[in-house]
Write an enzyme that holds these catalytic residues in place. Structure first.
Site, PDB file in Angstrom:
ATOM      1  N   HIS A   1      -4.946  -2.278  -4.274  1.00  0.00           N
ATOM      2  CA  HIS A   1      -3.890  -2.888  -3.452  1.00  0.00           C
ATOM      3  C   HIS A   1      -4.434  -4.065  -2.641  1.00  0.00           C
ATOM      4  O   HIS A   1      -3.866  -5.169  -2.664  1.00  0.00           O
ATOM      5  CB  HIS A   1      -3.306  -1.826  -2.516  1.00  0.00           C
ATOM      6  CG  HIS A   1      -2.195  -2.334  -1.648  1.00  0.00           C
ATOM      7  ND1 HIS A   1      -0.877  -2.269  -2.016  1.00  0.00           N
ATOM      8  CD2 HIS A   1      -2.215  -2.928  -0.426  1.00  0.00           C
ATOM      9  CE1 HIS A   1      -0.130  -2.794  -1.066  1.00  0.00           C
ATOM     10  NE2 HIS A   1      -0.918  -3.200  -0.083  1.00  0.00           N
ATOM     11  N   GLU A   2      -5.515  -3.816  -1.947  1.00  0.00           N
ATOM     12  CA  GLU A   2      -6.073  -4.870  -1.100  1.00  0.00           C
ATOM     13  C   GLU A   2      -6.674  -6.000  -1.928  1.00  0.00           C
ATOM     14  O   GLU A   2      -6.640  -7.166  -1.512  1.00  0.00           O
ATOM     15  CB  GLU A   2      -7.128  -4.286  -0.155  1.00  0.00           C
ATOM     16  CG  GLU A   2      -6.595  -3.249   0.808  1.00  0.00           C
ATOM     17  CD  GLU A   2      -5.439  -3.766   1.659  1.00  0.00           C
ATOM     18  OE1 GLU A   2      -5.365  -4.985   1.914  1.00  0.00           O
ATOM     19  OE2 GLU A   2      -4.588  -2.935   2.051  1.00  0.00           O
TER      20      GLU A   2
ATOM     21  N   HIS B   1      -4.012  -8.574  -2.593  1.00  0.00           N
ATOM     22  CA  HIS B   1      -3.871  -9.521  -1.464  1.00  0.00           C
ATOM     23  C   HIS B   1      -5.013 -10.530  -1.465  1.00  0.00           C
ATOM     24  O   HIS B   1      -4.806 -11.741  -1.307  1.00  0.00           O
ATOM     25  CB  HIS B   1      -3.871  -8.760  -0.133  1.00  0.00           C
ATOM     26  CG  HIS B   1      -2.672  -7.895   0.093  1.00  0.00           C
ATOM     27  ND1 HIS B   1      -1.375  -8.347  -0.046  1.00  0.00           N
ATOM     28  CD2 HIS B   1      -2.566  -6.593   0.470  1.00  0.00           C
ATOM     29  CE1 HIS B   1      -0.530  -7.370   0.232  1.00  0.00           C
ATOM     30  NE2 HIS B   1      -1.232  -6.290   0.550  1.00  0.00           N
TER      31      HIS B   1
END
Length: 449
Positions: free
Chosen positions: A21-22, A25
């Site tokens: 997920h990170e 980003h």
């Protein structure tokens, strides 16, 4: 030892999903020209950290319940003039939306990749063949009988009882017709009936059982295996390989009949007759009292059942070619997405009890069970949890990625950002909502212990 395994399973599961997920980003932020100061897996003080050639700190922190990507942002401190073009808020709303959406998108892409891998490698599943049908149930009303194999639910293909459970969960609380495509003795057709507001049990939902279906299973003789050390079975002298033929003089048909007797007799002495090496022995067993997650008190002796092979005719090999696996993986991911959205909607509208909301303890227990069950179950669990993480992060709640996307979209339409006061108010509301959900989920976890 069990606690250590559970904690490690939680750390592994969340570590994989949070990192993905990170990284979404992080990857998009870099390509949008934003300077990333820190990429952290976990919260709190870093246990390990290192820097890359761009000056980004990569850290692994002590609390494995999330993570974050810290970007250069003038709202958090002065930005040197020479770095102003790499500052987050200096980028147009479209790029900030892309950065905010990249985390959830990474979760969906991971799920697609996981399901693609399972589809290509292939797996064997037990065909969803109906066993017993509960009287006065939805299943009986629609005409299901023992021996029928279910192929579709509402026109959507199913290959396992897991698929059927998920499809039925989506229909809980509804009043329309449910349609099953089934086959029986070589002929194929459709059965349908009205749900009439069919609901699930609030405390322990079991869509399949409450619909009225007991999956078919082969006869499993009451042959013991895996005698637990220190348990009632060992204390009574029961051994692996013993075949239980009677309890208190009453014949025992199969393993499930034995389980029913033991569970209904906590702290009661039973005379168990077993066959061992051609001889019959009478042993006195007193099942220990055990309280289930739902608060029910049952008997427990600490003995497993000898493994029984499923007949080849009820096993189905599921495998796709590399290209055919792509639409199948996308379909599986969409099914998980739809289920998550439907579950949220049903909780909000009261059709599904909020007690089903789970926190880190339940996730840890399920993760440990899926790791122990094998590769397929663990990958499926990761994929579903990844989809859930993606969906929840896209909810339009300030503090979540979805809330940021709403802010940046409004800014793009208005040609100017919302006032700091409005954003601060939204942030406080979002924090209260998320903290409330976290506390409630943790409470549910503790109530299940």
């Amino acid at each position: 030892m069990q606690l250590v395994q559970t904690v490690l399973a939680l750390a592994l599961t969340l570590g994989i999903l949070v990192t993905l997920h990170e990284y979404g980003h992080f990857w998009v932020a870099r390509r949008c020209g934003v300077k990333v100061l820190r990429f952290s897996v976990g919260f709190g003080k870093p246990m390990f950290s290192w820097y890359d050639r761009h000056g980004t700190e990569f850290a692994i922190a002590a609390i494995p319940l999330g993570g974050y990507v810290k970007m250069l942002d003038e709202r958090e401190g002065p930005v040197p003039e020479e770095l102003r073009d790499q500052e987050f808020t200096s980028k147009p709303p479209s790029r900030r939306i892309a950065i905010a959406a990249a985390g959830p998108v990474a979760n969906f892409l991971f799920a697609i990749a996981a399901y693609w891998l399972l589809s290509v490698v292939g797996f064997t599943t037990v065909a969803p063949i109906v066993g017993d049908v509960k009287p006065d149930s939805v299943a009986e009303r629609m005409g299901l009988v023992e021996g029928m194999e279910i192929h579709e639910v509402d026109g959507r293909r199913v290959t396992s009882w897991r698929d059927i459970n998920m499809r039925l969960l989506e229909r809980a609380g509804e009043h329309g017709d449910v349609v099953l495509t089934v086959s029986d003795s070589g002929s194929r057709g459709e059965l349908s009936t009205s749900l009439d507001g069919w609901r699930l049990n609030d405390d322990n939902p079991n869509p399949l059982g409450e619909f009225g279906i007991q999956p078919w299973r082969p006869a499993i003789p009451a042959v013991l295996d895996e005698i637990s050390q220190g348990g009632a079975a060992e204390a009574a002298g029961l051994q692996s390989g013993d075949r239980v033929v009677a309890v208190d003089g009453e014949p025992v048909e199969d393993w499930f009949a034995l389980v029913d007797i033991i569970q209904s007799s906590p702290a009661s002495a039973l005379v168990v007759t077993v066959e061992r090496e051609g001889k019959r022995l009478d042993l006195r067993v007193t099942p220990e009292l055990k309280t289930t997650d739902s608060g029910e008190e049952i008997g427990f002796v600490g003995a497993g059942v000898a493994q029984v092979s499923w007949p080849d005719e009820v096993l189905r090999d599921v495998r796709f070619g590399p290209l055919a696996a792509v639409p199948n993986a996308i379909g599986e991911t969409w099914a998980d997405t739809r289920l998550t959205l439907v579950a949220i909607k049903k909780m909000v509208t009261g059709l599904l009890s909020p007690t089903n909301l789970s926190g880190p303890i339940t996730i840890a227990r399920v993760a440990e069970a899926s790791v122990s069950s094998g590769f397929e179950d663990f990958i499926r669990f990761l994929a579903y949890l990844s989809v859930s993480l993606g969906v929840l992060n896209l909810l339009p709640i300030p503090i979540l990625d979805g809330g940021h996307i709403v802010y940046y979209t409004i800014e793009a339409i208005r040609r100017k950002p919302l006032s700091e006061q409005v954003q601060a108010l939204g942030l406080r509301i979002g924090m209260v909502l998320i903290l409330t959900l976290m506390v409630f989920a943790l409470y549910n976890d503790l109530m299940r212990l």
